[in-house]
Write a protein that holds these residues in place. Structure first.
Motif, PDB file in Angstrom:
ATOM      1  N   LEU A 136       0.830  -1.208   0.000  1.00  0.00           N
ATOM      2  CA  LEU A 136       0.000   0.000   0.000  1.00  0.00           C
ATOM      3  C   LEU A 136       0.867   1.261   0.000  1.00  0.00           C
ATOM      4  O   LEU A 136       0.598   2.206  -0.750  1.00  0.00           O
ATOM      5  CB  LEU A 136      -0.922  -0.006   1.220  1.00  0.00           C
ATOM      6  CG  LEU A 136      -1.858   1.204   1.363  1.00  0.00           C
ATOM      7  CD1 LEU A 136      -2.817   1.283   0.176  1.00  0.00           C
ATOM      8  CD2 LEU A 136      -2.651   1.133   2.673  1.00  0.00           C
ATOM      9  N   LEU A 137       1.883   1.296   0.831  1.00  0.00           N
ATOM     10  CA  LEU A 137       2.762   2.466   0.885  1.00  0.00           C
ATOM     11  C   LEU A 137       3.446   2.697  -0.449  1.00  0.00           C
ATOM     12  O   LEU A 137       3.627   3.848  -0.876  1.00  0.00           O
ATOM     13  CB  LEU A 137       3.799   2.286   1.998  1.00  0.00           C
ATOM     14  CG  LEU A 137       3.250   2.374   3.427  1.00  0.00           C
ATOM     15  CD1 LEU A 137       4.291   1.920   4.435  1.00  0.00           C
ATOM     16  CD2 LEU A 137       2.769   3.781   3.751  1.00  0.00           C
ATOM     17  N   PHE A 138       3.819   1.628  -1.117  1.00  0.00           N
ATOM     18  CA  PHE A 138       4.413   1.766  -2.448  1.00  0.00           C
ATOM     19  C   PHE A 138       3.406   2.345  -3.439  1.00  0.00           C
ATOM     20  O   PHE A 138       3.725   3.253  -4.220  1.00  0.00           O
ATOM     21  CB  PHE A 138       4.917   0.410  -2.935  1.00  0.00           C
ATOM     22  CG  PHE A 138       5.370   0.409  -4.372  1.00  0.00           C
ATOM     23  CD1 PHE A 138       6.599   0.937  -4.720  1.00  0.00           C
ATOM     24  CD2 PHE A 138       4.552  -0.104  -5.371  1.00  0.00           C
ATOM     25  CE1 PHE A 138       7.022   0.948  -6.055  1.00  0.00           C
ATOM     26  CE2 PHE A 138       4.964  -0.097  -6.693  1.00  0.00           C
ATOM     27  CZ  PHE A 138       6.198   0.428  -7.031  1.00  0.00           C
ATOM     28  N   LEU A 139       2.183   1.862  -3.404  1.00  0.00           N
ATOM     29  CA  LEU A 139       1.163   2.304  -4.352  1.00  0.00           C
ATOM     30  C   LEU A 139       0.733   3.748  -4.122  1.00  0.00           C
ATOM     31  O   LEU A 139       0.281   4.425  -5.050  1.00  0.00           O
ATOM     32  CB  LEU A 139      -0.069   1.391  -4.254  1.00  0.00           C
ATOM     33  CG  LEU A 139       0.124  -0.049  -4.727  1.00  0.00           C
ATOM     34  CD1 LEU A 139      -1.079  -0.902  -4.325  1.00  0.00           C
ATOM     35  CD2 LEU A 139       0.325  -0.098  -6.233  1.00  0.00           C
ATOM     36  N   LEU A 140       0.870   4.224  -2.887  1.00  0.00           N
ATOM     37  CA  LEU A 140       0.431   5.575  -2.557  1.00  0.00           C
ATOM     38  C   LEU A 140       1.458   6.643  -2.895  1.00  0.00           C
ATOM     39  O   LEU A 140       1.206   7.828  -2.686  1.00  0.00           O
ATOM     40  CB  LEU A 140       0.091   5.674  -1.061  1.00  0.00           C
ATOM     41  CG  LEU A 140      -1.149   4.904  -0.601  1.00  0.00           C
ATOM     42  CD1 LEU A 140      -1.302   5.006   0.907  1.00  0.00           C
ATOM     43  CD2 LEU A 140      -2.409   5.406  -1.293  1.00  0.00           C
ATOM     44  N   ASN A 141       2.595   6.247  -3.412  1.00  0.00           N
ATOM     45  CA  ASN A 141       3.602   7.233  -3.810  1.00  0.00           C
ATOM     46  C   ASN A 141       3.014   8.211  -4.818  1.00  0.00           C
ATOM     47  O   ASN A 141       2.027   7.919  -5.500  1.00  0.00           O
ATOM     48  CB  ASN A 141       4.829   6.536  -4.415  1.00  0.00           C
ATOM     49  CG  ASN A 141       5.711   5.943  -3.335  1.00  0.00           C
ATOM     50  OD1 ASN A 141       5.857   6.524  -2.262  1.00  0.00           O
ATOM     51  ND2 ASN A 141       6.290   4.791  -3.609  1.00  0.00           N
ATOM     52  N   ASP A 142       3.638   9.370  -4.919  1.00  0.00           N
ATOM     53  CA  ASP A 142       3.114  10.449  -5.757  1.00  0.00           C
ATOM     54  C   ASP A 142       2.840   9.979  -7.181  1.00  0.00           C
ATOM     55  O   ASP A 142       3.635   9.242  -7.765  1.00  0.00           O
ATOM     56  CB  ASP A 142       4.114  11.614  -5.788  1.00  0.00           C
ATOM     57  CG  ASP A 142       3.438  12.916  -6.175  1.00  0.00           C
ATOM     58  OD1 ASP A 142       2.249  12.896  -6.519  1.00  0.00           O
ATOM     59  OD2 ASP A 142       4.114  13.956  -6.123  1.00  0.00           O
ATOM     60  N   HIS A 143       1.693  10.407  -7.714  1.00  0.00           N
ATOM     61  CA  HIS A 143       1.313  10.034  -9.075  1.00  0.00           C
ATOM     62  C   HIS A 143       1.505  11.222 -10.024  1.00  0.00           C
ATOM     63  O   HIS A 143       0.594  11.654 -10.730  1.00  0.00           O
ATOM     64  CB  HIS A 143      -0.140   9.540  -9.105  1.00  0.00           C
ATOM     65  CG  HIS A 143      -0.302   8.181  -8.503  1.00  0.00           C
ATOM     66  ND1 HIS A 143      -0.418   7.042  -9.248  1.00  0.00           N
ATOM     67  CD2 HIS A 143      -0.336   7.773  -7.211  1.00  0.00           C
ATOM     68  CE1 HIS A 143      -0.535   5.982  -8.455  1.00  0.00           C
ATOM     69  NE2 HIS A 143      -0.491   6.407  -7.219  1.00  0.00           N
ATOM     70  N   GLY A 144       2.690  11.750 -10.007  1.00  0.00           N
ATOM     71  CA  GLY A 144       3.086  12.757 -10.989  1.00  0.00           C
ATOM     72  C   GLY A 144       2.233  13.996 -11.000  1.00  0.00           C
ATOM     73  O   GLY A 144       2.140  14.714 -10.005  1.00  0.00           O
ATOM     74  N   SER A 145       1.598  14.238 -12.122  1.00  0.00           N
ATOM     75  CA  SER A 145       0.921  15.515 -12.350  1.00  0.00           C
ATOM     76  C   SER A 145      -0.537  15.524 -11.910  1.00  0.00           C
ATOM     77  O   SER A 145      -1.272  16.456 -12.232  1.00  0.00           O
ATOM     78  CB  SER A 145       0.990  15.861 -13.844  1.00  0.00           C
ATOM     79  OG  SER A 145       0.371  14.841 -14.618  1.00  0.00           O
TER      80      SER A 145
END
Length: 283
Positions: free
Chosen positions: A174-183
């Motif tokens: 989950l922590l990996f997936l919640l990383n910033d999604h760019g723009s």
């Protein structure tokens, strides 16, 4: 592993060790040699093209033994002289290293509903608390509501010493997936966050309640039954279109998507009934 078992059960219990302290350096070297042998065997296993059932059996046997021996060492510490604590901590550190290797290289073969040994819980909890604190700071900048942050991370932060491999693996993903999604804008990011929680079955009861309350608040913003129905239909379509993952936060709870789809179905029936209900009776 039989030799390591003999060392732990027969040579390093407090009653024996207190009278043979001069043997502690030798015992540490023996355990270190056993750790290297186990690591080498695991390396061979990772390179083997054997059937998955064979690898699973060997990995889970090793996992079970590490858990058992770590719990035994933990009990030894509770009943030992203070002069032996450093020795036991060093032994634990070696077994922790094997368990970490299993997590890193054989996660798909682990028995994920096993409980972590208590000494390992301390290490993993410290690591996860640091990562969650950083993630909370990031999510606050993304305007994620504080109640949702509490719901998302409560199962991991409030485990009270009962922590399974499933829970740890879930939150690492989950922590990996919640990383910033760019723009993505903050609003788009929050939508993406909910997609992730649904797709990866974050099925805590508190999250279901949060989602239904959020939906009720959204529905109150529409003035016509047609708009309300269109909103419910859109969310139903979105949920049905999400891919199903073979992962779940809690095996004891039903799927968050199934529960929410049932709720949407009931809510659609209620909204439909409003067409024939006097306004004075509408909730």
């Amino acid at each position: 592993m039989h030799t390591l078992q003999q060392i732990i059960l027969e040579k390093v219990c407090p009653g024996i060790l207190i009278s043979t302290k001069e043997q502690m350096p030798i015992l540490l070297e023996e355990v270190r040699a056993q750790k290297l042998a186990i690591t080498a065997n695991l390396k061979e296993l990772s390179d083997d093209d054997s059937k998955k059932e064979h690898i699973t059996k060997d990995v889970q046997e090793c996992q079970f033994q590490m858990i058992l021996w770590l719990e035994i060492l933990h009990k030894y510490q509770q009943h030992s002289d203070d002069s032996l604590i450093a020795f036991y901590l060093e032994l634990e550190g070696m077994l922790h290293g094997i368990l970490m290797g299993l997590e890193q290289h054989f996660s798909e073969y682990l028995a994920i509903d096993y409980q972590l040994p208590q000494s390992y819980v301390v290490i993993v909890s410290r690591q996860m608390e640091e990562r969650i604190a950083d993630m909370k700071a990031f999510l606050r900048k993304r305007n994620v509501e504080e109640p949702l942050l509490d719901i998302m991370f409560s199962p991991m932060l409030n485990h009270r010493g009962n922590l399974s491999f499933r829970m740890v693996m879930y939150y690492r993903r989950l922590l990996f997936l919640l990383n910033d999604h760019g723009s993505l804008s903050n609003e788009e990011y929050i939508d993406q966050l909910h997609y992730i929680l649904y797709e990866y079955n974050f099925n805590s009861p508190e999250y279901f309640i949060y989602c239904t309350n959020l939906m009720r608040k959204k529905l109150k913003g529409f003035h016509t039954i047609r708009e309300k129905r269109a909103c419910l239909n859109w969310h139903e379509k979105e949920l049905k279109g999400l891919p199903e993952r073979d992962i779940v936060l809690s095996e004891m709870q039903s799927s968050i998507r199934t529960r929410m789809l049932n709720w949407l179905k009931d809510e659609k029936q209620y909204v439909q009934s409003l067409q024939s209900t006097p306004q004075s009776q509408v909730r």
